[in-house]
Design a protein around this motif. Structure first.
Motif, PDB file in Angstrom:
ATOM      1  N   GLY A  40      26.521  49.228  31.475  1.00  0.00           N
ATOM      2  CA  GLY A  40      27.030  50.354  30.527  1.00  0.00           C
ATOM      3  C   GLY A  40      28.955  49.989  30.850  1.00  0.00           C
ATOM      4  N   SER A  41      29.301  51.524  30.154  1.00  0.00           N
ATOM      5  CA  SER A  41      30.754  50.516  29.618  1.00  0.00           C
ATOM      6  C   SER A  41      31.627  50.761  30.351  1.00  0.00           C
ATOM      7  CB  SER A  41      31.057  53.094  29.241  1.00  0.00           C
ATOM      8  OG  SER A  41      31.528  53.787  29.987  1.00  0.00           O
ATOM      9  N   THR A  42      31.485  51.243  32.171  1.00  0.00           N
ATOM     10  CA  THR A  42      32.612  50.960  33.174  1.00  0.00           C
ATOM     11  C   THR A  42      31.893  49.228  33.298  1.00  0.00           C
ATOM     12  OG1 THR A  42      32.312  52.679  34.137  1.00  0.00           O
ATOM     13  CG2 THR A  42      32.568  51.172  35.244  1.00  0.00           C
ATOM     14  N   ASP A  43      31.215  48.514  33.269  1.00  0.00           N
ATOM     15  CA  ASP A  43      30.902  47.456  33.348  1.00  0.00           C
ATOM     16  C   ASP A  43      31.329  46.597  31.805  1.00  0.00           C
ATOM     17  OD1 ASP A  43      29.424  45.031  34.437  1.00  0.00           O
ATOM     18  OD2 ASP A  43      28.177  45.088  32.678  1.00  0.00           O
ATOM     19  N   MET A 286      34.861  52.545  23.345  1.00  0.00           N
ATOM     20  CA  MET A 286      34.444  53.298  23.819  1.00  0.00           C
ATOM     21  C   MET A 286      34.684  54.758  25.188  1.00  0.00           C
ATOM     22  SD  MET A 286      33.237  50.036  26.712  1.00  0.00           S
ATOM     23  CE  MET A 286      34.744  49.130  26.962  1.00  0.00           C
ATOM     24  N   GLY A 287      35.926  54.936  24.679  1.00  0.00           N
ATOM     25  CA  GLY A 287      36.336  56.233  24.535  1.00  0.00           C
ATOM     26  C   GLY A 287      38.119  55.621  25.267  1.00  0.00           C
ATOM     27  N   TYR A 288      37.721  55.251  25.933  1.00  0.00           N
ATOM     28  CA  TYR A 288      38.767  54.790  27.149  1.00  0.00           C
ATOM     29  C   TYR A 288      40.406  54.770  26.415  1.00  0.00           C
ATOM     30  CZ  TYR A 288      35.258  52.706  30.412  1.00  0.00           C
ATOM     31  OH  TYR A 288      34.193  53.128  31.096  1.00  0.00           O
ATOM     32  N   ILE A 289      40.808  55.476  26.771  1.00  0.00           N
ATOM     33  CA  ILE A 289      42.937  55.524  27.324  1.00  0.00           C
ATOM     34  C   ILE A 289      43.379  53.896  27.722  1.00  0.00           C
ATOM     35  CG2 ILE A 289      45.106  56.663  26.301  1.00  0.00           C
ATOM     36  CD1 ILE A 289      43.526  59.573  26.657  1.00  0.00           C
ATOM     37  N   PRO A 290      43.793  53.039  26.945  1.00  0.00           N
ATOM     38  CA  PRO A 290      44.375  52.032  27.934  1.00  0.00           C
ATOM     39  C   PRO A 290      45.850  52.898  29.575  1.00  0.00           C
ATOM     40  CG  PRO A 290      43.861  51.248  26.224  1.00  0.00           C
ATOM     41  CD  PRO A 290      44.098  52.677  25.818  1.00  0.00           C
ATOM     42  N   THR A 291      46.259  52.944  30.271  1.00  0.00           N
ATOM     43  CA  THR A 291      46.916  53.215  30.804  1.00  0.00           C
ATOM     44  C   THR A 291      48.113  52.139  31.277  1.00  0.00           C
ATOM     45  OG1 THR A 291      45.528  53.660  32.372  1.00  0.00           O
ATOM     46  CG2 THR A 291      46.045  55.041  30.852  1.00  0.00           C
ATOM     47  N   GLY A 292      47.260  51.392  32.682  1.00  0.00           N
ATOM     48  CA  GLY A 292      48.504  50.661  32.591  1.00  0.00           C
ATOM     49  C   GLY A 292      49.613  51.003  34.104  1.00  0.00           C
ATOM     50  N   GLY A 293      50.767  49.938  34.551  1.00  0.00           N
ATOM     51  CA  GLY A 293      51.538  50.995  35.258  1.00  0.00           C
ATOM     52  C   GLY A 293      52.042  50.531  36.869  1.00  0.00           C
TER      53      GLY A 293
END
Length: 322
Positions: A40-43, A286-293
């Motif tokens: 899946g996308s999480t994996d 995959m539709g994710y917005i990278p964040t970090g922090g």
């Protein structure tokens, strides 16, 4: 329980990172536990991160799938590991949501795990069939209020963030939205496209393809800024409803009691990986917005989200997921 281990081998030397915690993280192999099955996308997002971190740290990172228990199996596995910096966990929104139901848990994810860094968000979206009379979210709210009975909204599961977000939206629609849980987002989306359910509420994938093809109409996205894969959908902020911002979010955690400089080492590695254009592109696809922090920001976000969604759960009398 199904476990899958995949080895991601790093470069011979870590040149992109500071040498902090090198003594504490002396092991050449690190586990990155994913609380979902492979494929899946999480994996996939975990493997994208592991590949880059391996290249930067010079370590071999084993991606290990431990699905089940609503992600609790994977969380417990890392929580009960030695706090020596050799076990990492791809943490999901459930670390905030499960405590919000105030039920007994095998572990307390916010106490038995140490947060390392946020990784990425994937915002929620509400969409209707393209034939639906509502063209905007305000029109949708008025349409719901005008219906003689409840309006059904479909999501991928019961007790997940899309479900809770739908209940929050329901308060703006006079309490007339009724949840219909499905076994998977694809099934919920298929029935909404076919007209069997009236509203689809979930994250931006897989509905983005239907929105961009014109078979579904996105009415609101729970993000601050427009999201690339559903750029036509106005955000909660744009609509003057910042209280409806909502995203499924991912991060990395490790075992509670791990030395602060080890956590700082991995935080540096994750944030460095998220700045690499190839990583950003893979996540965005995959539709994710990278964040970090920082670890502190991630810890606070989980705690704040637990408080926020506990209020929704209690107000709507939502049972704990089983």
């Amino acid at each position: 329980m199904f476990t899958r281990r995949t080895l991601v081998t790093g470069a011979l030397a870590a040149t992109a990172l500071p040498t902090i915690a090198s003594a504490q993280v002396s092991a050449s192999q690190i586990r990155l536990v994913v609380p979902y099955g492979p494929g899946g996308s999480t994996d996939t997002s975990a493997r994208v991160l592991a590949e880059r971190m391996a290249a930067d740290t010079g370590k071999s990172i084993i991606v290990e799938n431990r699905p089940g228990g609503g992600t609790m199996i994977g969380m417990a596995n890392v929580a009960k590991s030695k706090p020596d910096g050799t076990s990492l966990l791809l943490l999901t929104t459930t670390a905030a949501l499960l405590p919000a139901f105030d039920i007994p848990l095998q572990i307390d994810p916010q106490k038995d795990l140490a947060m390392v860094s946020q990784l990425a968000d994937i915002p929620c979206v509400l969409a209707v069939n393209a034939k639906h009379p509502a063209k905007t979210f305000p029109e949708f709210l008025e349409w719901v209020k005008a219906q003689p009975g409840p309006v059904h909204y479909a999501t991928s599961s019961s007790g997940g963030l899309p479900h809770l977000w739908g209940e929050l939206i329901s308060t703006k629609a006079g309490g007339k939205l009724q949840h219909i849980p499905y076994k998977a987002a694809a099934e919920a989306l298929r029935d909404t496209v076919a007209g069997h359910t009236q509203v689809f509420v979930d994250v931006t994938m897989p509905v983005d393809a239907q929105i961009n093809a014109g078979t579904m109409r996105g009415l609101i996205c729970g993000a601050q800024k427009r999201v690339a894969n559903v750029s036509s959908v106005p955000t909660a902020s744009e609509l003057g409803m910042p209280d409806l911002e909502a995203a499924v979010y991912f991060g990395v955690a490790t075992t509670a009691g791990t030395a602060p400089d080890v956590i700082a080492y991995y935080n540096t590695a994750i944030n460095a990986a998220l700045k690499v254009p190839a990583v950003q592109e893979r996540l965005a696809s995959m539709g994710y917005i990278p964040t970090g922090g920082t670890p502190e920001a991630y810890t606070k976000r989980l705690a704040d989200e637990t408080v926020r969604w506990r209020k929704v759960i209690k107000a709507a009398n939502i049972p704990a997921p089983t």
